[in-house]
Design a protein around this motif. Structure first.
Motif, PDB file in Angstrom:
ATOM      1  N   ARG A 441       0.843  -1.197   0.000  1.00 45.25           N
ATOM      2  CA  ARG A 441       0.000   0.000   0.000  1.00 45.25           C
ATOM      3  C   ARG A 441       0.876   1.243   0.000  1.00 45.25           C
ATOM      4  NH1 ARG A 441      -5.111  -0.994   4.083  1.00 45.25           N
ATOM      5  NH2 ARG A 441      -6.036  -2.758   2.961  1.00 45.25           N
ATOM      6  N   GLY A 452      -4.227  14.778   3.866  1.00 44.76           N
ATOM      7  CA  GLY A 452      -5.007  13.578   4.150  1.00 44.76           C
ATOM      8  C   GLY A 452      -4.269  12.322   3.757  1.00 44.76           C
ATOM      9  N   ASP A 453      -3.626  12.335   2.585  1.00 40.68           N
ATOM     10  CA  ASP A 453      -2.855  11.174   2.158  1.00 40.68           C
ATOM     11  C   ASP A 453      -1.710  10.908   3.128  1.00 40.68           C
ATOM     12  OD1 ASP A 453      -4.454  10.756   0.004  1.00 40.68           O
ATOM     13  OD2 ASP A 453      -3.183  11.862  -1.410  1.00 40.68           O
ATOM     14  N   SER A 454      -1.082  11.972   3.606  1.00 39.21           N
ATOM     15  CA  SER A 454       0.030  11.816   4.537  1.00 39.21           C
ATOM     16  C   SER A 454      -0.424  11.126   5.818  1.00 39.21           C
ATOM     17  CB  SER A 454       0.640  13.176   4.865  1.00 39.21           C
ATOM     18  OG  SER A 454       1.667  13.049   5.815  1.00 39.21           O
ATOM     19  N   VAL A 455      -1.557  11.554   6.362  1.00 44.60           N
ATOM     20  CA  VAL A 455      -2.077  10.950   7.581  1.00 44.60           C
ATOM     21  C   VAL A 455      -2.446   9.490   7.341  1.00 44.60           C
ATOM     22  CG1 VAL A 455      -3.975  10.995   9.241  1.00 44.60           C
ATOM     23  CG2 VAL A 455      -2.855  13.128   8.551  1.00 44.60           C
ATOM     24  N   ALA A 456      -3.098   9.206   6.207  1.00 42.72           N
ATOM     25  CA  ALA A 456      -3.498   7.829   5.901  1.00 42.72           C
ATOM     26  C   ALA A 456      -2.275   6.931   5.738  1.00 42.72           C
ATOM     27  CB  ALA A 456      -4.352   7.807   4.629  1.00 42.72           C
ATOM     28  N   GLY A 457      -1.236   7.450   5.071  1.00 45.87           N
ATOM     29  CA  GLY A 457      -0.023   6.649   4.891  1.00 45.87           C
ATOM     30  C   GLY A 457       0.644   6.329   6.214  1.00 45.87           C
ATOM     31  N   ARG A 458       0.729   7.339   7.090  1.00 42.97           N
ATOM     32  CA  ARG A 458       1.329   7.098   8.396  1.00 42.97           C
ATOM     33  C   ARG A 458       0.474   6.118   9.219  1.00 42.97           C
ATOM     34  NH1 ARG A 458       5.230  10.657  10.391  1.00 42.97           N
ATOM     35  NH2 ARG A 458       5.934  12.196   8.865  1.00 42.97           N
ATOM     36  N   TYR A 459      -0.833   6.236   9.091  1.00 39.64           N
ATOM     37  CA  TYR A 459      -1.711   5.331   9.830  1.00 39.64           C
ATOM     38  C   TYR A 459      -1.468   3.881   9.405  1.00 39.64           C
ATOM     39  CZ  TYR A 459      -5.920   2.780  11.140  1.00 39.64           C
ATOM     40  OH  TYR A 459      -6.775   1.846  11.635  1.00 39.64           O
ATOM     41  N   ARG A 460      -1.350   3.645   8.073  1.00 37.88           N
ATOM     42  CA  ARG A 460      -1.138   2.276   7.601  1.00 37.88           C
ATOM     43  C   ARG A 460       0.196   1.732   8.088  1.00 37.88           C
ATOM     44  NH1 ARG A 460      -4.138   4.176   3.076  1.00 37.88           N
ATOM     45  NH2 ARG A 460      -2.276   5.008   2.066  1.00 37.88           N
ATOM     46  N   GLN A 461       1.229   2.571   8.077  1.00 42.45           N
ATOM     47  CA  GLN A 461       2.519   2.105   8.555  1.00 42.45           C
ATOM     48  C   GLN A 461       2.479   1.806  10.054  1.00 42.45           C
ATOM     49  OE1 GLN A 461       6.239   3.755   7.067  1.00 42.45           O
ATOM     50  NE2 GLN A 461       5.060   5.163   5.803  1.00 42.45           N
ATOM     51  N   TRP A 463      -0.117   0.932  11.759  1.00 44.74           N
ATOM     52  CA  TRP A 463      -0.916  -0.289  11.910  1.00 44.74           C
ATOM     53  C   TRP A 463      -0.022  -1.514  11.738  1.00 44.74           C
ATOM     54  CZ3 TRP A 463      -5.479  -1.803   8.134  1.00 44.74           C
ATOM     55  CH2 TRP A 463      -6.096  -2.951   8.610  1.00 44.74           C
TER      56      TRP A 463
END
Length: 544
Positions: A441, A452-461, A463
């Motif tokens: 991902r 928003g993309d930055s926050v989502a990317g950090r969230y996935r990492q 996780w």
């Protein structure tokens, strides 16, 4: 080491595992029935990628074991061989001959078509304990230092010699008289097999003059549960050898293995063994029933591991140990050599009678700089053998009503030795697939991406990084006690993976995550887990 694999159990997905096995210098041989031998040429493609190092007929193997013969080219220690078979008869005779076993039913560990062969092999090999050389310091009061060494095949003649003496068998529980000569070989292979399964250690008592391998004059054994047993050849008795040997094993059991207690028993008429136990510091616990060659009552002795504690801590503990509500008290987070740990609190776990348990008891007590975390449980929870309680292992029993605390610690030791249920091949592939899916991902966005993309990317990492410790335990076949235990083990066993995890969770950059995934791929390849041969590692005495 060598695998003997029965043809009817062969699975194509075993080929990569056997390739890795052979690359590490091990062997495997194919075990055939007479019917399968006639079709062998038609099936060679099944194992073309990992050709067997030899062929064996199952009937010949059975006949050799029934006759008490060894396979011609087998090593002196038969526990270096592992039989993989579906035949209960073969598995039973293999165990009696000292081999380790895998199979769908009746084996030391279960191995089915759905199981990950590499993980099961790792679990079996990781149970092996090494038997260290225990050398007595040279003292002027003794003519020669006592050396406890591992048992050798050449010890068979001396075992027969001493155990054939009725004066020895009269006061021992498991030595028959007359002593059949074949019993010595059976006992030796049983001792090697016991060590290979992590069930105990056995030493030969020797009195070498120089560096030579001296002949055996007696034997001393330590079971995984702390049970101690010995015998000394009649010509060597009344010279203090049993006491000196027991002192060496006591130091090994308490300082190295950190066992909670040593126990021993002797026939009531064997006063000499009772004197040895008393000199060791053991305390008599009365007579108990024993099943050996024949049911009988024996004198039972016990010695708990103890450590030196600062006087303020002793004073602080005295309050709890004198409390009649406290049935069991276990102090952990202490070092066998230096006592209380430094820089972090030690923990005192108390099990209290139901009517005395108070959930509002203070959790931390401090006195003169010595800090203890005090955790209280109702006594009914002492029987809960759960991975979350494994941290109690290595602790010191300060109070133990009716031996309930020792029973709890031994149950936890057994839980750790057996380990959790291993992942099947499908489950393992699913876990590795999830890691790969998460890694594919989008990570941290490139410059110019939206917030928003930055926050989502950090969230996935995050996780992925939060889930990784539990996944690492699952893939490695360890009980999961929490991320702090996983990271502490990685720091000791795999510094590169530990450092990569630390960088990834600190920086949250795609480069750091990629480095972590590379380290994971090296530790957990898709074909098999890395093999562990603990028998060749003399510095490891106990393996989880």
């Amino acid at each position: 080491m060598e695998l003997l694999i029965e043809r009817v159990l062969w699975q194509p997905h075993w080929a990569p595992v056997l390739q890795a096995w052979q690359r590490q210098g091990h062997r495997w041989r194919l075990l055939l029935s007479k019917e399968a031998e006639s079709h062998l040429a038609e099936e060679e493609d099944l194992w073309s990628a990992c050709q067997p190092d030899g062929l064996l007929l199952a009937t010949s193997l059975l006949a050799a074991w029934l006759d008490g013969d060894l396979i011609a080219d087998v090593q002196a220690d038969p526990s270096r061989q592992i039989l993989i078979s579906a035949s209960v008869s073969l598995l039973t005779l293999a165990k009696e001959s000292g081999l380790l076993t895998l199979g769908p039913l009746g084996a030391d560990l279960v191995l089915t078509a759905d199981d990950d062969m590499g993980a099961v092999l790792n679990r079996l090999l990781a149970r092996r304990v090494s038997v260290p050389l225990l050398r007595e310091p040279t003292l002027a009061s003794f003519s020669s230092a006592l050396v406890l060494r591992p048992l050798l095949a050449d010890d068979e003649a001396q075992v027969v010699r001493y155990c054939s003496d009725e004066a020895l068998s009269r006061y021992t529980l498991n030595i028959p008289h007359p002593y059949p000569p074949e019993c010595a070989r059976d006992w030796l292979v049983g001792s090697w097999r016991k060590a290979a399964l992590g069930l105990g250690w056995s030493w030969a008592l020797t009195l070498p003059q120089e560096d030579e391998v001296a002949p055996l004059v007696g034997v001393i054994s330590l079971h995984w549960n702390g049970d101690l047993a010995w015998w000394v050849g009649v010509p060597w008795q009344n010279q203090g050898l049993a006491t000196r040997a027991a002192q060496r094993v006591k130091s090994f059991a308490f300082d190295t293995l950190q066992l909670p207690a040593l126990t021993a028993c002797h026939m009531p008429g064997n006063l000499a063994s009772g004197r040895v136990m008393a000199k060791l510091g053991m305390h008599s616990r009365g007579l108990r029933g024993q099943t050996a060659r024949q049911p009988c009552e024996v004198s039972y002795w016990r010695l708990d591991r103890a450590i030196s504690l600062p006087e303020p801590v002793t004073r602080q503990l005295a309050h709890w140990l004198a409390d009649e509500r406290v049935a069991v008290a276990i102090l952990h987070g202490v070092d066998a050599q230096v006592g209380l740990g430094h820089g972090h609190p030690s923990q005192l776990t108390l099990y209290l009678d139901e009517q005395g348990h108070d959930p509002d008891l203070p959790g931390v007590a401090a006195d003169d700089g010595a800090r203890l975390d005090i955790i209280c449980y109702p006594l009914s929870e002492l029987d809960l053998t759960e991975p979350e309680r494994l941290h109690l292992l290595g602790g010191v029993l300060l109070k133990d009503r009716d031996e309930q605390g020792l029973a709890c610690l031994l149950q936890l030791t057994s839980l750790r030795r057996h380990g959790p249920v291993l992942l099947t091949r499908a489950q393992r592939q699913q876990r590795l697939g999830w890691i790969g899916k998460m890694a594919r991902r989008p990570g941290l966005p490139a410059t110019g991406a939206s917030a928003g993309d930055s926050v989502a990317g950090r969230y996935r990492q995050l996780w992925l990084l939060v889930e990784l410790p539990a996944l690492i335990d699952e893939l490695a076949g360890h009980w999961h006690q929490g991320p702090e235990f996983v990271l502490a083990r990685l720091e000791q066993e795999d510094a590169a993976l530990f450092a990569a995890y630390g960088e990834a969770i600190t920086t949250l950059t795609p480069t750091a995550l990629l480095g972590l995934l590379r380290q994971l791929a090296a530790r957990f390849p898709e074909s098999t887990l890395p093999f562990l041969d603990k028998g060749a590692q003399a510095d490891r005495h106990f393996v989880e």
